[in-house]
Design a protein around this motif. Sequence first.
Motif, PDB file in Angstrom:
ATOM      1  N   VAL A 244       0.873  -1.166   0.000  1.00  0.00           N
ATOM      2  CA  VAL A 244       0.000   0.000   0.000  1.00  0.00           C
ATOM      3  C   VAL A 244       0.911   1.216   0.000  1.00  0.00           C
ATOM      4  CG1 VAL A 244      -1.686   1.312   1.346  1.00  0.00           C
ATOM      5  CG2 VAL A 244      -1.802  -1.193   1.289  1.00  0.00           C
TER       6      VAL A 244
ATOM      7  N   SER B 225       4.091   0.674   2.341  1.00  0.00           N
ATOM      8  CA  SER B 225       3.767  -0.107   3.528  1.00  0.00           C
ATOM      9  C   SER B 225       3.222  -1.469   3.145  1.00  0.00           C
ATOM     10  CB  SER B 225       2.705   0.616   4.362  1.00  0.00           C
ATOM     11  OG  SER B 225       3.135   1.914   4.706  1.00  0.00           O
TER      12      SER B 225
ATOM     13  N   THR C 265       0.754  -4.534   4.834  1.00  0.00           N
ATOM     14  CA  THR C 265      -0.313  -4.564   5.831  1.00  0.00           C
ATOM     15  C   THR C 265      -0.486  -5.970   6.383  1.00  0.00           C
ATOM     16  OG1 THR C 265      -2.005  -4.910   4.129  1.00  0.00           O
ATOM     17  CG2 THR C 265      -1.580  -2.637   4.807  1.00  0.00           C
TER      18      THR C 265
ATOM     19  N   THR D  69      -6.676  -3.681  10.449  1.00  0.00           N
ATOM     20  CA  THR D  69      -5.547  -3.703   9.520  1.00  0.00           C
ATOM     21  C   THR D  69      -4.493  -2.718   9.981  1.00  0.00           C
ATOM     22  OG1 THR D  69      -7.011  -4.347   7.712  1.00  0.00           O
ATOM     23  CG2 THR D  69      -4.876  -3.418   7.095  1.00  0.00           C
TER      24      THR D  69
ATOM     25  N   PHE E  42      -0.732  -0.921   9.176  1.00  0.00           N
ATOM     26  CA  PHE E  42       0.206  -0.536   8.127  1.00  0.00           C
ATOM     27  C   PHE E  42       1.615  -0.496   8.713  1.00  0.00           C
ATOM     28  CE2 PHE E  42      -3.893   1.018   6.976  1.00  0.00           C
ATOM     29  CZ  PHE E  42      -3.952   0.940   5.598  1.00  0.00           C
TER      30      PHE E  42
ATOM     31  N   ASN F 298       5.694   0.281   7.741  1.00  0.00           N
ATOM     32  CA  ASN F 298       6.569   0.893   6.747  1.00  0.00           C
ATOM     33  C   ASN F 298       7.641  -0.092   6.283  1.00  0.00           C
ATOM     34  OD1 ASN F 298       9.123   2.488   5.979  1.00  0.00           O
ATOM     35  ND2 ASN F 298       7.494   4.010   5.866  1.00  0.00           N
TER      36      ASN F 298
END
Length: 98
Positions: free
Chosen positions: A41, A62, A64, A73, A75, A77
């Motif tokens: 993402v 990112s 997930t 959910t 995220f 990095n």
Amino acid sequence: MATFTPEQNERIVQKLVEKIGTNKACPMCGRSGWLVNDGLVLLTLQSPAQAAITIGGKALPSLTITCTTCGNTVFLNVFTLGLGDVLGMVPAPPEGGK
């Protein structure tokens, strides 16, 4: 749709275990079942002064993970996890070339 190779998936799981451990409870439901979603993402960064949304520019790549009980959910990095090289990504140089 982009998917992770088996090697990438293995390294992702290794890094997640290394960084956050195993059986990490979901902050929403308290359960500990997680699924690594197959793909990235890009969270785009926008200037607070901009009046309109800009496509492209700075982003936070990112991956997930999703709680298998409630769907929460999270995220994570890619660069903070240390997975940029595994996923073929290079961070942009800092502004000003420093």
